[in-house]
Design an enzyme around this catalytic site. Structure first.
Site, PDB file in Angstrom:
ATOM      1  N   LYS A  25     -18.647  -9.488  11.401  1.00 12.63           N
ATOM      2  CA  LYS A  25     -18.125  -8.138  11.663  1.00 12.63           C
ATOM      3  C   LYS A  25     -18.856  -7.086  10.835  1.00 12.63           C
ATOM      4  O   LYS A  25     -19.013  -5.959  11.282  1.00 12.63           O
ATOM      5  CB  LYS A  25     -16.611  -8.074  11.430  1.00 12.63           C
ATOM      6  CG  LYS A  25     -15.853  -8.846  12.496  1.00 12.63           C
ATOM      7  CD  LYS A  25     -14.494  -8.286  12.830  1.00 12.63           C
ATOM      8  CE  LYS A  25     -13.996  -8.942  14.110  1.00 12.63           C
ATOM      9  NZ  LYS A  25     -12.596  -8.786  14.381  1.00 12.63           N
ATOM     10  N   LYS A  27     -19.075 -16.276  21.052  1.00  5.96           N
ATOM     11  CA  LYS A  27     -17.742 -16.385  21.662  1.00  5.96           C
ATOM     12  C   LYS A  27     -17.362 -15.099  22.406  1.00  5.96           C
ATOM     13  O   LYS A  27     -17.859 -14.020  22.094  1.00  5.96           O
ATOM     14  CB  LYS A  27     -16.697 -16.750  20.602  1.00  5.96           C
ATOM     15  CG  LYS A  27     -16.150 -15.588  19.825  1.00  5.96           C
ATOM     16  CD  LYS A  27     -14.901 -15.977  19.057  1.00  5.96           C
ATOM     17  CE  LYS A  27     -14.419 -14.749  18.307  1.00  5.96           C
ATOM     18  NZ  LYS A  27     -13.037 -14.485  18.433  1.00  5.96           N
ATOM     19  N   LYS A  33     -12.612  -9.655  22.531  1.00  7.84           N
ATOM     20  CA  LYS A  33     -12.029  -8.506  23.234  1.00  7.84           C
ATOM     21  C   LYS A  33     -12.645  -7.179  22.808  1.00  7.84           C
ATOM     22  O   LYS A  33     -12.579  -6.199  23.535  1.00  7.84           O
ATOM     23  CB  LYS A  33     -10.499  -8.495  23.112  1.00  7.84           C
ATOM     24  CG  LYS A  33      -9.958  -8.397  21.705  1.00  7.84           C
ATOM     25  CD  LYS A  33      -8.438  -8.373  21.747  1.00  7.84           C
ATOM     26  CE  LYS A  33      -7.823  -9.584  21.067  1.00  7.84           C
ATOM     27  NZ  LYS A  33      -8.181  -9.805  19.655  1.00  7.84           N
TER      28      LYS A  33
HETATM   29  N1  AQP Z   1     -13.362 -16.817  22.792  1.00  6.40           N
HETATM   30  C1  AQP Z   1     -12.250 -17.419  22.351  1.00  6.40           C
HETATM   31  N2  AQP Z   1     -11.952 -18.669  22.769  1.00  6.40           N
HETATM   32  C2  AQP Z   1     -10.816 -19.290  22.334  1.00  6.40           C
HETATM   33  N3  AQP Z   1      -9.923 -18.722  21.480  1.00  6.40           N
HETATM   34  C3  AQP Z   1     -10.190 -17.463  21.059  1.00  6.40           C
HETATM   35  N4  AQP Z   1      -9.523 -16.617  20.232  1.00  6.40           N
HETATM   36  C4  AQP Z   1     -10.217 -15.467  20.118  1.00  6.40           C
HETATM   37  N5  AQP Z   1     -11.325 -15.520  20.862  1.00  6.40           N
HETATM   38  C5  AQP Z   1     -11.351 -16.749  21.459  1.00  6.40           C
HETATM   39  C6  AQP Z   1      -8.256 -16.930  19.602  1.00  6.40           C
HETATM   40  O1  AQP Z   1      -7.351 -15.881  19.929  1.00  6.40           O
HETATM   41  C7  AQP Z   1      -6.435 -15.722  18.842  1.00  6.40           C
HETATM   42  C8  AQP Z   1      -6.302 -14.291  18.469  1.00  6.40           C
HETATM   43  O2  AQP Z   1      -7.487 -13.820  17.903  1.00  6.40           O
HETATM   44  P1  AQP Z   1      -7.502 -12.446  17.133  1.00  6.40           P
HETATM   45  O3  AQP Z   1      -7.096 -11.359  18.033  1.00  6.40           O
HETATM   46  O4  AQP Z   1      -6.707 -12.549  15.895  1.00  6.40           O
HETATM   47  O5  AQP Z   1      -8.962 -12.232  16.631  1.00  6.40           O
HETATM   48  P2  AQP Z   1     -10.294 -12.850  17.036  1.00  6.40           P
HETATM   49  O6  AQP Z   1     -10.287 -14.324  16.862  1.00  6.40           O
HETATM   50  O7  AQP Z   1     -11.351 -12.092  16.281  1.00  6.40           O
HETATM   51  O8  AQP Z   1     -10.338 -12.508  18.597  1.00  6.40           O
HETATM   52  P3  AQP Z   1     -11.311 -11.568  19.351  1.00  6.40           P
HETATM   53  O9  AQP Z   1     -10.880 -11.529  20.780  1.00  6.40           O
HETATM   54  O10 AQP Z   1     -12.725 -11.990  19.087  1.00  6.40           O
HETATM   55  O11 AQP Z   1     -11.020 -10.161  18.691  1.00  6.40           O
HETATM   56  P4  AQP Z   1     -12.028  -9.128  18.082  1.00  6.40           P
HETATM   57  O12 AQP Z   1     -12.970  -8.776  19.189  1.00  6.40           O
HETATM   58  O13 AQP Z   1     -11.200  -7.977  17.651  1.00  6.40           O
HETATM   59  O14 AQP Z   1     -12.721  -9.793  16.932  1.00  6.40           O
HETATM   60  C9  AQP Z   1      -6.926 -16.590  17.701  1.00  6.40           C
HETATM   61  O15 AQP Z   1      -6.162 -17.785  17.675  1.00  6.40           O
HETATM   62  C10 AQP Z   1      -8.340 -16.869  18.084  1.00  6.40           C
HETATM   63  O16 AQP Z   1      -8.800 -18.088  17.539  1.00  6.40           O
END
Ligand code: AQP
Length: 339
Positions: free
Chosen positions: A123, A205, A208
């Site tokens: 990040k 990965k 969002k």
């Molecule tokens: N690509 C993914 N595949 C499987 N699981 C995923 N998770 C996130 N991306 C994937 C799981 O979703 C849960 C919530 O995640 P989060 O919102 O706390 O943050 P994150 O993991 O950083 O998810 P994002 O979508 O990638 O958010 P941003 O873009 O804001 O960084 C967790 O259980 C995560 O493992």
């Protein structure tokens, strides 16, 4: 549910806590890797599910969009089948104990261990103009989220495993000094769909907050958008629907299809033997559309009634705060802080 911390029955159910950030609209990755699995968990554990909006401001947010995404995220949890009477569903910022314990745990978390966190490195590379202290200490706040409720298990995707491990280290360090205050949590990682990859750069990965709209399927995408995005998904020049080392794009599509269609990856390979990517991608899109349809429709309905969502959010926060307060009282007492 109120007694989850103090209940002392011989067959006490495990406590599970998980959270999700309203940093955008949930992706197919969030749905498959997280929310979908939470639904099954509510039968076997006492569950708390949290919209982690305080974590979200580690990256600069537009306030109105953050609020809208928080409502949407809460509606998504309900639409996924999470029952607000059987679980505690709440928004993190409505329970002040998270910030309080977050600060205490900052003082029991080492600079060196935070420096090793992959998410911080990723990040800060993506947000080079805003490498703030919150981004760095994010894992201590996440440890607070978990430890406040004495969670035994933390269901997460593979990307968050490292953060649960540091929460374990912090809990063990604190317990080592003050006695048995916190439960040391275990990560709970699903066997399939633990890491759904980007459609545009499948070695990374799906996220969002990805600025490229073609990289991810959002749970509120219309069917025609889902078809278009899958048709454009990056694959390779081999043109066979078969898993293989380094075949990030096709491996990802096979995994997505197997989950959406309820098949094993081997069955998917058999179904598409001798067939091209064009046909396969349309089938993947159709299966995903059907999997997400009821979820999307219920969410849109719920979002029409913000008063109802406000009421559930408040009730959830009150229930969470009652549990969290007991932990905070104990922590302050142990550390020697007046409350
Ligand atoms: N690509 C993914 N595949 C499987 N699981 C995923 N998770 C996130 N991306 C994937 C799981 O979703 C849960 C919530 O995640 P989060 O919102 O706390 O943050 P994150 O993991 O950083 O998810 P994002 O979508 O990638 O958010 P941003 O873009 O804001 O960084 C967790 O259980 C995560 O493992």
């Amino acid at each position: 549910m109120e007694d989850i911390v103090t209940a002392a029955q011989p067959e006490k159910r495990k406590i599970a806590l998980s959270g999700i950030q309203p940093s955008g609209i949930f992706t197919l990755g969030n749905y498959i890797g997280a929310v979908r699995n939470w639904n099954d968990l509510q039968d076997s554990c006492d569950c708390l599910f949290m919209i982690a909006n305080m974590h979200t401001i580690t990256v600069r947010q537009d306030p109105a969009t953050l609020k809208a995404n928080t409502y949407r995220a809460y509606a998504n949890l309900l639409s996924a089948g999470l029952d607000p009477d059987r679980n505690i569903l709440f928004v993190q910022s409505q329970v002040p104990a998270h910030a309080e314990l977050g600060w205490v745990l900052d003082c029991y978390t080492m600079f060196g261990e935070l420096s090793r966190m992959t998410q911080f490195k990723d990040k800060s590379a993506k947000n080079a103009d805003n490498i703030n202290a919150g981004l760095f200490t994010y894992p201590a706040l996440m440890a607070a989220d978990i430890l406040l409720y004495k969670a035994d298990v933390v269901p997460v995707g593979l990307d968050q495993k490292q953060h649960v491990e540091i929460a374990r280290d912090i809990a063990a360090r604190f317990n080592g000094i003050y006695g048995s205050v916190f439960t040391v949590p275990e990560p709970l990682i699903s066997k399939s769909g633990a890491k759904i990859m980007s459609l545009a750069e499948p070695q990374y990965k799906m996220s969002k907050s990805d600025p490229n709209p073609n990289a991810c399927i959002s749970v509120s995408d219309k069917p025609e958008d889902i078809v278009r995005k899958f048709k454009r998904a990056v694959t390779d020049s081999e043109a066979t629907v078969k898993r293989g080392e380094g075949r990030y794009g096709i491996n990802n599509l096979i995994e997505i299809y197997s989950i959406a269609a309820g098949l094993t990856p081997e069955q998917v390979e058999q179904e598409f033997e001798g067939k091209g990517y064009g046909e396969f991608k349309v089938k993947v899109a159709e299966a995903v559309i059907e999997m997400l349809r009821p979820f999307r429709e219920r969410s849109e309905d719920l979002l029409k009634n913000k008063d109802y969502l406000d009421q559930l959010q408040r009730q959830g926060a009150e229930k969470a705060a009652r549990v969290a307060e007991r932990t905070m009282n104990k922590v302050y007492k142990k550390v020697g802080l007046f409350r």
